[in-house]
Design an enzyme around this catalytic site. Structure first.
Site, mmCIF file in Angstrom:
data_model
loop_
_atom_site.group_PDB
_atom_site.id
_atom_site.type_symbol
_atom_site.label_atom_id
_atom_site.label_comp_id
_atom_site.label_asym_id
_atom_site.label_seq_id
_atom_site.Cartn_x
_atom_site.Cartn_y
_atom_site.Cartn_z
ATOM 1 N N ASP A 1 -10.640 -1.644 38.908
ATOM 2 C CA ASP A 1 -10.412 -0.262 38.985
ATOM 3 C C ASP A 1 -10.388 0.503 37.680
ATOM 4 O OD1 ASP A 1 -9.377 2.091 39.879
ATOM 5 O OD2 ASP A 1 -7.389 1.439 40.617
ATOM 6 N N GLU B 1 -1.877 9.514 42.412
ATOM 7 C CA GLU B 1 -1.869 8.427 41.370
ATOM 8 C C GLU B 1 -0.713 8.768 40.370
ATOM 9 O OE1 GLU B 1 -5.299 6.516 39.616
ATOM 10 O OE2 GLU B 1 -6.503 7.670 41.136
HETATM 11 C C1 BGC Z 1 -7.996 4.738 41.574
HETATM 12 C C2 BGC Z 1 -8.994 4.318 42.634
HETATM 13 C C3 BGC Z 1 -10.158 4.770 42.610
HETATM 14 C C4 BGC Z 1 -10.897 4.647 41.057
HETATM 15 C C5 BGC Z 1 -12.201 5.622 41.134
HETATM 16 C C6 BGC Z 1 -8.667 5.015 40.061
HETATM 17 O O1 BGC Z 1 -7.935 5.638 39.101
HETATM 18 O O2 BGC Z 1 -6.798 4.025 41.516
HETATM 19 O O3 BGC Z 1 -8.392 4.334 43.504
HETATM 20 O O4 BGC Z 1 -10.999 4.466 43.591
HETATM 21 O O5 BGC Z 1 -9.937 5.422 40.362
HETATM 22 O O6 BGC Z 1 -12.147 6.930 41.142
#
Ligand code: BGC
Length: 768
Positions: free
Chosen positions: A312, A530
């Protein structure tokens, strides 16, 4: 001490896990890929393992920002793709959706450099988060977020949504989708609950398979230019941190990891998914990005996953910067790659490449580990057909944003809406009703869509969603502007960090209610995603509660429409309203879906994919242990702490009534290697056509590990006309009623089980 714990862990896993295979040996050998691998230098291999974000190579590049209009900085592009051999790019620039034309131009330019200006001409692979439709493409078809998709309990709709998203993502020139989310939505405090299919293991596994097949096709032939490679995330146990806050430590014993968190990933891997993204968090003290046990032993060896494992965002750096398990960035790279990471979502610099080359030269990372990672990456590029067609063209996708796609998104939205209360059958409303529409969610496309909508936090939705109807607009369109009074009462402060709301004018709103028949309260949350969505209090905001309390004094019948990513506590205002409709995050067609249900054009059929809590301190799931019911069990006391919820998992009312009868089991015994056929009759006994999801639960009465009170084992959604009856059938195998025992093994123990469908129940015995 550290070494001792590590040694104990290794021994522990070696003893518990089924016999593991050699992970690298299981990965397919594709002759074309092998030929390439044989020619690659170490630097070229390491470059393939690197992924940077688009903002790194655009004009004005500066982490989250670049100049508008979007333009690639060709010097930076060459630095990334030619000098560092970078194999993958992700995300949009400036956190903003783009047209299909822009996407085509950007990706064509990148592929031009990758395929013509590098020694081996390996195309890059572009990836985005198209998690409820193609997030970063203007005009794409937006579906409800996964939590709403789960509420439809409709496998076909979820698959169709996946197919459409794949098609529109490819229409944007992008072949890799960071979806589905297979984390378990078992804690409503977690800010990403709405990205999940809810709390149930079976529902998540079933719908996860549908999304994978929707993205990749029935036989996972991703060379088909209408398909994308799926990416299962966030492996493993991401959604249940102790504090409820994103990317904070979780404590998950292996028994729980295997019982609740692993099955959906296993099912999706068995369904052929090509890639996996790793959990950014920490489990039992170990960041998952550094866990050899979870990434290599469990994922690659035990589950036999032969696809690509990507980190991630920035998570190798986090091993040093945030989690302090690596004393330097270089050590972080070593830990992660040796744990089993194949590609690093770096995403802002090229240090990863330099460190990894050094580590291999110093013998700290083996070249066989690098070859394995690169093979997995190139295999996926090859299977996607990128070597032959590095970019797809929007002209080949005439159905992009078509009426057919819009209908599918609308249908998913309308089947997700869940009727949770309907006192005195106040709903559906008559079209000649006069209504006051109020609340911060009434006139907001942003709130309907949630995060990952045209921008990360959803804050740019208003720029792209002008053509769609908010709840207010859809109601006005339905019954005429003259019958609708609108007063926001409370509004979101879009500049505030935690998306707080503020009072506009509650007294004016109360006054405006004077001439109306009903009050429609559109409440819930603003969009978030998030970390910025972390919460300190799950209660619905004080301002929204104050608005409802003030309006309750008018005595007018009130209908509460919830539009929220996680169930906010509504205990103190629920008794004040006659009806409650949960719309989750229904997307661009959510306003229309809500209005159609409010005014009876569609019969609601959604069911809750989670347990709606009543109190902040009582967050339980439906599949809890019997001891949650102790006060009632002893029958004497009525402890305040006893099991108390607002609405149960699987709950959802209809405007018609369904009668269940004739629950029949093919036998009262389930034999080892046998099968039990179960059927039930369902009849529409009301006077409106309606859809009903038939839910099959089982309870294991006694087991060596305290059994859950019940578990969902099957569901079927059917449509019945008034008076119509249908027999719905299920079958159960011993595996279906198995559980993880105290030795962390999946077992089915002999004994008695109860089958439940609606209010009906029957018993069977499992014999070996
Ligand atoms: C998130 C992921 C995402 C990634 C790319 C991260 O901050 O946790 O779910 O796929 O960013 O955008």
């Amino acid at each position: 001490m550290k070494q001792f714990v590590f040694a104990v862990l290794i021994v522990f896993w070696a003893c518990q896990a089924p016999k593991n295979k050699d992970a690298a040996a299981m990965v397919e050998r594709i002759p074309e890929v092998e030929a390439l691998l044989a020619k690659m230098t170490l630097e070229e291999k390491v470059g393939q393992m690197a992924q940077v974000t688009l903002d790194v190579i655009t004009v004005g590049a500066n982490q989250f920002h670049s100049d508008e209009p979007l333009q690639l900085d060709m010097d930076l592009v060459r630095k990334a793709l030619v000098e560092y051999h970078v194999g993958s790019i992700l995300n949009t620039a400036n956190n903003r959706a783009r047209t299909v034309e822009t996407w085509h131009e950007v990706i064509s330019q990148l592929q031009e450099v990758a395929t013509k200006e590098t020694r081996l001409g390996i195309p890059i692979i572009y990836g985005v988060d198209a998690i409820h439709g193609t997030t970063y493409t203007a005009g794409a078809t937006f579906f409800p977020q996964q939590i709403g998709q789960a509420a439809t309990f409709n496998r076909q709709l979820v698959r169709k949504g996946g197919e459409i998203t794949a098609y529109e993502t490819r229409a944007s020139g992008i072949p890799w989708n960071f979806s589905p989310v297979l984390d378990m939505g078992r804690d409503p405090r977690f800010p990403r609950m709405w990205e999940t299919f809810g709390e149930d293991v079976y529902l998540t596994s079933q719908l996860g398979i549908e999304l994978v097949k929707g993205y990749e096709g029935d036989n996972n032939d991703i060379s088909d230019p209408t398909r994308v490679a799926a990416c299962l995330k966030h492996y493993l146990g991401y959604s249940v941190p102790v504090s409820g806050k994103d990317r904070t430590p979780a404590l998950i014993p292996e028994i729980e990891l295997r019982e609740r968190h692993l099955p959906a990933f296993k099912a999706a891997i068995d369904a052929g998914a090509h890639s996996v993204m790793v959990n950014s968090g920490i489990i039992n003290g170990v960041p998952v990005h550094a866990s050899y046990e979870l990434l290599t032993k469990l994922l690659k060896e035990e589950l036999g996953f032969t696809g690509l494992v990507v980190t991630d965002w920035k998570d190798i750096e986090n091993l040093h910067d945030r989690d302090k398990v690596a004393t330097s960035q270089k050590e972080a790279v070593k830990l992660a790659i040796n744990a089993g990471i194949d590609m690093s979502m770096i995403p802002y610099n090229f240090d990863f490449c330099n460190y990894l080359v050094e580590l291999v030269n110093e013998g700290e990372v083996s070249i066989s580990r690098i070859d394995d990672a690169v093979r997995r990456i190139l295999n996926m590029k090859f299977k996607l057909g990128l070597f032959e067609h590095p970019v797809t063209h929007y002209n080949d996708y005439p159905l992009f944003g078509s009426e057919e796609f819009v209908q599918a998104a609308y249908q998913t939205a309308v089947e997700s809406v869940t009727l949770l209360k309907n006192e005195g059958n106040v709903l559906p409303l008559k079209k000649n009703a006069r209504v006051l529409v109020t609340g911060p969610n009434a006139n907001s496309m942003r709130a309907l869509n949630g995060g990952w909508s045209y921008s990360w936090q959803g804050e740019k939705v208003h720029e792209f969603s002008q053509a769609y109807a908010t709840i207010l607009k859809a109601i006005e369109d339905k019954i005429g502007k003259g019958s609708v009074v609108f007063h926001e009462g409370v509004r979101y402060n879009n500049d505030a960090r935690y998306w707080v709301d503020e009072v506009v004018d509650i007294q004016a709103t109360v006054k405006a209610a004077a001439g109306v028949d009903y009050i429609i309260l559109a409440l819930g949350e603003n969009s978030y995603c998030e970390k910025p969505g972390d919460l300190h209090d799950l209660s619905l905001s004080e301002n929204q509660v104050a608005l409802v309390k003030a309006l309750a004094k008018t005595g007018k019948p009130m209908i509460m429409v919830l539009n929220e990513g996680r169930p906010r506590i509504i205990r103190t205002i629920e008794p004040d309203v006659k009806a409650v409709l949960q719309s989750y995050l229904p997307g661009n067609f959510g306003g229309l879906a809500v209005a159609d249900i409010l005014f009876g054009e569609v019969n609601p059929s959604g069911k809750l994919p989670y347990t709606y809590p009543l109190f902040v301190n009582s967050l339980v799931t439906y599949d809890h242990k019997p001891s949650e019911h102790q006060a009632r069990m002893v029958g004497v006391y009525d402890y305040e702490s006893d099991f108390a919820i607002q609405y149960p998992f699987g709950f959802g009312l209809s405007y018609t009534t369904f009668e269940y009868s004739n629950l029949t089991l093919s036998s009262d015994k389930l034999q080892k290697n046998g099968k039990l056929e179960i059927s039930v009759k369902v009849k529409n006994t009301g006077d409106m056509e309606g859809k009903e999801t038939v839910l099959l639960y089982t309870s294991d009465l006694f087991a060596s590990v305290t059994p859950d009170v019940k578990r969902l084992r099957g569901f079927e959604k059917i449509n019945l006309k008034p008076g119509e009856e249908q027999t719905v059938s299920f079958s159960l195998t011993p595996e279906d009623v198995s559980f993880i025992n105290a030795q962390n093994k999946r077992v089915t123990e002999p004994g008695e089980f109860v089958v439940r469908i609606a209010e009906l129940k029957a018993e069977f015995t499992y014999v070996e």
